[in-house]
Scaffold this active site. Structure first.
Site, short mmCIF file in Angstrom:
data_model
loop_
_atom_site.label_atom_id
_atom_site.label_comp_id
_atom_site.label_asym_id
_atom_site.label_seq_id
_atom_site.Cartn_x
_atom_site.Cartn_y
_atom_site.Cartn_z
N CYS B 85 0.68 -1.20 -0.04
CA CYS B 85 -0.19 0.07 -0.28
C CYS B 85 0.78 1.50 -0.14
CB CYS B 85 -0.87 -0.11 1.38
SG CYS B 85 -1.21 -1.69 1.80
N CYS B 208 -13.14 -0.01 7.84
CA CYS B 208 -11.93 -0.04 6.47
C CYS B 208 -12.35 0.65 5.71
CB CYS B 208 -12.62 -1.74 6.71
SG CYS B 208 -12.90 -2.63 8.22
N SER B 209 -10.76 0.80 4.42
CA SER B 209 -10.80 1.34 3.79
C SER B 209 -11.82 0.61 2.63
CB SER B 209 -9.61 2.00 3.16
OG SER B 209 -9.18 1.00 3.31
N ILE B 211 -12.37 -0.60 -1.71
CA ILE B 211 -11.86 -1.30 -2.71
C ILE B 211 -12.14 -0.34 -3.92
CG2 ILE B 211 -12.10 -3.35 -4.73
CD1 ILE B 211 -12.78 -5.13 -2.51
N LYS B 330 -9.77 6.22 3.64
CA LYS B 330 -11.40 5.76 4.33
C LYS B 330 -12.70 6.30 3.38
CE LYS B 330 -14.53 4.28 6.64
NZ LYS B 330 -15.18 4.07 5.36
N HIS B 334 -9.26 3.84 -1.52
CA HIS B 334 -7.83 3.52 -0.98
C HIS B 334 -7.47 2.71 -2.51
CE1 HIS B 334 -4.30 2.30 0.41
NE2 HIS B 334 -4.56 1.15 1.18
#
Ligand SMILES: [Zn+2]
Lengths: 132, 386
Positions: B85, B208-209, B211, B330, B334
């Protein structure tokens, strides 16, 4: 992510019996096995060593969104266990009542099936931990 | 080392681009960055690309040459950088080195990820590769579960709460709602975040970020030529990076990222600045606990105070320090390989006064913080107005 047969086979001593290593120069134990001691580097001398099979739960989570190969176990506990010699390892926590899965809980290693790969027919075994 | 400036930035909208291919996204961001720099492509001397997992996600490797080809920049040299990442961050740093060293005057750095062409399960497997394949994934660990283990221990050691983590998501969605490039254009409430389904306890869906598909490109130039092309070059005052073990369990601490602390210390030294001099920061909030740890490890708040500070609004837009004005990973989304460059784009937009509804007034100095995996890589850049 599933692993090829050689990948699974190479790790059997570590996964079946918690065989890690210890640096004879500085005394630091490591699991999984390493080839170079990060503290001593060239001066280090690593020898195989069995890890203690008991420890305490250092952190934990319950996995609800499971990766492929683990769907049928969802939700399941995953923890970081601090072994008696201070080494920390990541492992599934099984056969433990929910109220006992807390930081500081005493845990012991059990030998279990990790996953079965339907495509390649490989069944991978290894360590999990349960609360005492 | 020479002084280096950013002279142009370009982004695609972040989100699900089912109608656009990997290369189309890259070209869109690249063309915008070139136009922004008012630069003829022919002036660019080298390209640094970033993508974490294009091979798994779209079956395409050799991304450096692909970018040069599609942007019409052949025959300049190109490489692809990969650090999970943090791929964008390390590519940025490689580009900075290339100009700072004197090897080139003008280079491009571009990050891209196209994540929605495959199943969620395949994305999870690809992202899992950022961790330790043999000792984390093998045992049933997922990427969220690794951060969940950090969160649980942070809660235990410092009393961090699920409400405090949720307040990171609420703030970042509020910022994203002011960013036309963000994946999420809607604010969320604390209650929504707290009632969302569990992913890996204590982390829930809004911790959670998402997709995301997206690309981001920046053009870097030696400071002495930057003014020829650009009225408002933004100086790169520091570029620093550090590494740690791949597996979380092998680290001394679960509640801080040593790589972040070391990279930050080095960056502040290079820039001759302190955390209190930073007006805004884009930090790596792949999970809400990630932002809490980041603002502590970067030195903005004492260890353990990241949660209470966020809950008290001290990191909101225009507050003590504005954290993730873009919406962060977020809220903005991402697209893994693009993230590190997109952070740079946001700081540049803010320092130039081009951030629209989310403009932070009087911003002079900004920081970016990009993490690979669960902290195996950390990259910190400091940018300032010239
Ligand atoms: Zn040693």
């Amino acid at each position: 992510m599933h692993h090829s047969l050689p990948l699974v086979w190479r790790r059997i001593p570590e996964r079946y019996n918690l065989i890690g290593c210890k640096c004879e120069t500085c005394g630091t134990p490591y699991f999984p096995d390493r080839k170079i001691c990060p503290k001593c580097r060239r001066k280090g001398k690593l020898v195989k060593q069995k890890m203690p099979k008991t420890g305490t739960l250092y952190s934990f989570t319950r996995v609800h969104a499971a990766p492929s190969g683990f769907e049928h176990e969802s939700p399941y506990w995953l923890g970081i266990v601090e072994l008696g010699n201070g080494v920390r390892i990541l492992s599934q926590i099984v056969d433990s009542p929910e109220e006992k899965v807390v930081i500081g809980a005493s845990v012991t290693m059990v030998f279990r099936r990790i996953y079965a790969d339907a495509e390649e027919g490989i069944i991978a075994y290894g360590y999990k931990f349960k609360t005492i | 080392m020479r002084k280096v400036s950013v002279i142009g930035v370009g982004l695609t909208k972040f989100g699900e681009h089912w109608e656009k291919s990997f290369r189309e996204l890259a070209v869109e961001a690249g063309a915008r960055a070139l136009a922004d720099a008012r630069l003829e492509g022919g002036k660019i001397q080298a390209l640094f690309g970033a993508s974490m997992s294009s091979g798994r996600l779209v079956g395409q490797e050799h991304v450096g040459a692909l970018l040069v080809d599609q942007l019409g920049l052949t025959p300049i040299p190109a490489i692809r950088c990969e650090a999970a990442c943090a791929s964008g961050g390390v590519a940025m740093r490689a580009a900075w080195f290339a100009v700072a060293s004197g090897a080139y005057d003008i280079v491009a750095v571009g990050g891209i990820e196209k994540m929605t062409d495959v199943s969620t399960e395949d994305v999870a497997t690809a992202l899992g590769g950022a961790g330790d394949q043999e000792w984390e994934l093998f045992n049933g660990a997922t990427f969220p579960s690794i951060y969940a283990l950090m969160a649980r221990r942070h809660m235990h050691d410092y009393g961090t709460t699920e409400e405090q983590m949720a307040s990171v998501a609420v703030k970042n969605h509020a910022n994203a709602a002011k960013n036309p490039y963000a994946q999420y254009q809607k604010e969320i409430t604390l209650e929504q975040a707290l009632k969302a389904p569990l992913v890996s306890s204590p982390l829930k869906l809004f911790d959670c970020s998402p997709i995301t598909d997206g690309a981001a490109v920046a053009i870097l130039a030696a400071h002495e030529v930057a003014n020829i092309y650009c009225e408002q070059p933004i100086e790169i005052a520091a570029s620093a990076q550090a590494s740690d073990t791949l597996a979380l369990a092998s680290r001394a601490s679960l509640t801080e990222m040593r790589a972040t602390k070391i990279a930050a210390k080095e960056a502040f030294k290079q820039a001759g600045l302190e955390p209190k001099n930073i007006d805004l920061a884009e930090v790596h909030d792949c999970f809400t606990i990630g932002e809490i740890m980041a603002i502590e490890d970067l030195g903005f708040f004492e260890k353990g105070q990241g949660g209470p500070a966020t809950e008290a609004g001290r990191t909101a837009l225009g507050a003590e320090i504005s954290v993730n004005t873009s919406g962060g990973l977020k809220g903005k989304g991402h697209p893994v390989g693009a993230t590190g460059i997109a952070q740079i784009c946001e700081i540049v937009a803010q320092l130039r006064g081009q951030a629209g509804a989310r403009q932070l007034h009087g911003a002079e100095v900004g920081l970016t913080h990009n993490v690979g995996g669960s902290g195996g890589t950390a990259v910190v850049h400091i940018l300032k107005k010239t």
